[in-house]
Design a protein around this motif. Structure first.
Motif, PDB file in Angstrom:
ATOM      1  N   VAL A   9      27.327 -23.978 -19.719  1.00  0.00           N
ATOM      2  CA  VAL A   9      27.993 -22.346 -19.572  1.00  0.00           C
ATOM      3  C   VAL A   9      27.380 -21.573 -18.623  1.00  0.00           C
ATOM      4  N   ARG A  10      26.320 -21.626 -18.386  1.00  0.00           N
ATOM      5  CA  ARG A  10      25.651 -20.742 -17.293  1.00  0.00           C
ATOM      6  C   ARG A  10      26.265 -20.974 -15.815  1.00  0.00           C
ATOM      7  N   ARG A  11      26.636 -22.221 -15.537  1.00  0.00           N
ATOM      8  CA  ARG A  11      26.972 -22.646 -14.314  1.00  0.00           C
ATOM      9  C   ARG A  11      28.532 -22.134 -14.114  1.00  0.00           C
ATOM     10  N   PRO A  13      30.459 -19.536 -14.560  1.00  0.00           N
ATOM     11  CA  PRO A  13      30.675 -18.565 -13.763  1.00  0.00           C
ATOM     12  C   PRO A  13      30.747 -18.568 -12.300  1.00  0.00           C
ATOM     13  N   ILE A  14      29.865 -19.508 -11.976  1.00  0.00           N
ATOM     14  CA  ILE A  14      29.559 -19.698 -10.650  1.00  0.00           C
ATOM     15  C   ILE A  14      30.515 -20.560  -9.947  1.00  0.00           C
ATOM     16  N   LYS A  17      33.810 -18.234  -9.513  1.00  0.00           N
ATOM     17  CA  LYS A  17      33.590 -17.223  -8.562  1.00  0.00           C
ATOM     18  C   LYS A  17      33.780 -17.961  -7.307  1.00  0.00           C
ATOM     19  N   LEU A  77      35.305 -19.607 -21.036  1.00  0.00           N
ATOM     20  CA  LEU A  77      34.523 -18.515 -21.146  1.00  0.00           C
ATOM     21  C   LEU A  77      35.026 -17.609 -21.776  1.00  0.00           C
ATOM     22  N   TRP A  79      37.318 -15.740 -21.124  1.00  0.00           N
ATOM     23  CA  TRP A  79      37.653 -14.319 -19.912  1.00  0.00           C
ATOM     24  C   TRP A  79      39.203 -14.176 -19.845  1.00  0.00           C
ATOM     25  N   PHE A 103      31.716  -6.551 -14.357  1.00  0.00           N
ATOM     26  CA  PHE A 103      32.168  -6.930 -15.526  1.00  0.00           C
ATOM     27  C   PHE A 103      33.748  -7.114 -15.513  1.00  0.00           C
ATOM     28  N   GLN A 106      35.046 -10.690 -15.338  1.00  0.00           N
ATOM     29  CA  GLN A 106      34.581 -11.275 -16.612  1.00  0.00           C
ATOM     30  C   GLN A 106      35.403 -10.667 -17.712  1.00  0.00           C
TER      31      GLN A 106
ATOM     32  N   SER B 177      24.284 -14.302  -8.725  1.00  0.00           N
ATOM     33  CA  SER B 177      24.492 -15.483  -9.212  1.00  0.00           C
ATOM     34  C   SER B 177      24.289 -16.485  -8.030  1.00  0.00           C
ATOM     35  N   ALA B 194      25.703 -12.315 -14.973  1.00  0.00           N
ATOM     36  CA  ALA B 194      27.019 -12.905 -15.281  1.00  0.00           C
ATOM     37  C   ALA B 194      26.881 -14.284 -16.255  1.00  0.00           C
ATOM     38  N   SER B 195      25.955 -14.999 -15.752  1.00  0.00           N
ATOM     39  CA  SER B 195      25.817 -16.050 -16.520  1.00  0.00           C
ATOM     40  C   SER B 195      24.980 -15.924 -18.193  1.00  0.00           C
ATOM     41  N   LEU B 197      26.133 -13.254 -19.815  1.00  0.00           N
ATOM     42  CA  LEU B 197      27.303 -12.588 -20.574  1.00  0.00           C
ATOM     43  C   LEU B 197      28.417 -13.962 -21.023  1.00  0.00           C
ATOM     44  N   ALA B 198      28.425 -14.763 -19.979  1.00  0.00           N
ATOM     45  CA  ALA B 198      28.954 -16.183 -20.272  1.00  0.00           C
ATOM     46  C   ALA B 198      28.482 -16.836 -21.306  1.00  0.00           C
ATOM     47  N   VAL B 199      27.557 -16.745 -21.341  1.00  0.00           N
ATOM     48  CA  VAL B 199      26.558 -17.700 -22.647  1.00  0.00           C
ATOM     49  C   VAL B 199      27.247 -16.729 -24.005  1.00  0.00           C
ATOM     50  N   SER B 201      29.843 -14.740 -24.474  1.00  0.00           N
ATOM     51  CA  SER B 201      31.239 -14.611 -24.748  1.00  0.00           C
ATOM     52  C   SER B 201      31.870 -15.895 -25.123  1.00  0.00           C
ATOM     53  N   HIS B 202      31.429 -17.076 -24.419  1.00  0.00           N
ATOM     54  CA  HIS B 202      31.644 -18.280 -24.832  1.00  0.00           C
ATOM     55  C   HIS B 202      31.447 -18.699 -26.437  1.00  0.00           C
ATOM     56  N   ARG B 205      33.820 -16.502 -28.560  1.00  0.00           N
ATOM     57  CA  ARG B 205      34.999 -17.161 -28.736  1.00  0.00           C
ATOM     58  C   ARG B 205      35.060 -18.175 -29.679  1.00  0.00           C
TER      59      ARG B 205
END
Lengths: 213, 213
Positions: A9-11, A13-14, A17, A77, A79, A103, A106, B177, B194-195, B197-199, B201-202, B205
């Motif tokens: 999950v942390r990767r 967004p990378i 992007k 995510l 998003w 933000f 996201q 990031s 970003a990461s 927030l990703a954790v 929001s995932h 959800r």
């Protein structure tokens, strides 16, 4: 939907992007795990595993369909729908988050901000006017907000978290150093700047002393 | 000085803050591991282990000498000497860090700030005037700065990190990031919003979908 491994999950967004902003992939409709891994300096096997968890099938020697991967990433995510959040604490950090353009990518939108200082209440920051912290539960509940962002002093953190939860918030992004006690079914994600800086300055100190010996 | 376990280092600022600001301990010169653990909601055995690593002996039924613990914590964290840092990137997040009062407690002082946008160069934020990013290496080297704070867009991160390292920086607090490649002997501490927030929001959800079923 299954819960994904946290490092994955942390990767995400990378990857997102890179796929949305980089021209590494040119006008190509497909991407290969190897290209993505190379562009990001990650292990190829890791990237392949992460992408496999999206459930979008890749094709040998061609790769993955780029649009489908982007859609799946945004979906996983959360998003693809905008998330409205309440921010509590409009000191220097809170104001920065209110003005932070990152933000938007996201789909996080801060819908309302609270503060307990009479000097700040009623003040406008951008399109948001700051509300009294006494009204957190009422307003959060009325706006049906599910995410809260805590940028208050540590000693106020638990009280504000309680008010957010009472208003129906299910996820708290905690920028304080306080350990929050929350009921089951409420998630806390900590971003503790003091601890992060502590790790770096402790390591720097050790290194400098090593160098002097 | 030995390198401490990371989780211990992360908790040290929390202990320090509690000891320096809370009145839980009244005017008492001693603190017990149990009281400290209770006040913070942590396991007592964990707190005892962390305190033992400070090398300050405690006494049965009396506890640890408070002043000595505070001194040892500040020393281990490198916060008994002020650390001067260079900040690169004066967008919304960079400006927030420039104005963030929390750093003062940690003896972190931002000595200089850089930006690549001509519109920002020369502008003053508080007592700091923003310098051109072209001068990072020269100025960081002249001021003998050892810590850099990166709040630039991801695509500029590696280039700015290279310039900081060329100027002698040994520790980078990375708010982008980007995965930074740095030489041996340079430390990177990542704070990836970003990461993080990703954790959250995932997870939110997944929870919302679970609740709807």
């Amino acid at each position: 939907m299954t819960t994904l491994p946290l490092p994955t999950v942390r990767r995400y967004p990378i990857y997102l992007k890179m796929l949305e902003t980089s021209d590494v992939f040119g006008s190509c409709d497909s991407i290969s795990g190897a290209t993505l891994a190379g562009a990001l300096g990650l292990e190829e096997i890791l990237v392949r595993k992460d992408l496999a968890l999206l459930g979008v099938p890749g094709r040998p020697r061609i790769g993955y369909p780029k649009d489908a991967i982007v859609r799946a990433l945004r979906n996983r995510l959360g998003w693809d729908n905008s998330t409205d959040a309440a921010l509590v604490g409009t000191g220097s950090l809170g104001r920065a988050l209110l003005g932070y353009k990152g933000f938007r990518e996201q789909n996080l939108s801060i819908a309302v901000a609270f503060d307990s200082s009479p000097a700040n209440i009623g003040m406008r920051i951008g399109r948001i006017s700051i509300q009294s912290a006494d009204k957190i539960t009422k307003i959060v509940s009325r706006l049906k907000l599910r995410m809260g962002i805590l940028t208050v002093p540590d000693e106020a953190a638990q009280d504000c978290a309680d008010k957010l939860v009472a208003g129906g918030v299910k996820g708290i992004w905690n920028f304080t150093s306080a350990h929050l006690a929350v009921p089951d079914g409420v998630l806390v994600q900590n971003v503790d700047l003091a601890s992060s800086l502590a790790v770096l300055s402790h390591a720097l100190r050790n290194m400098m002393e090593g160098a002097e010996q």
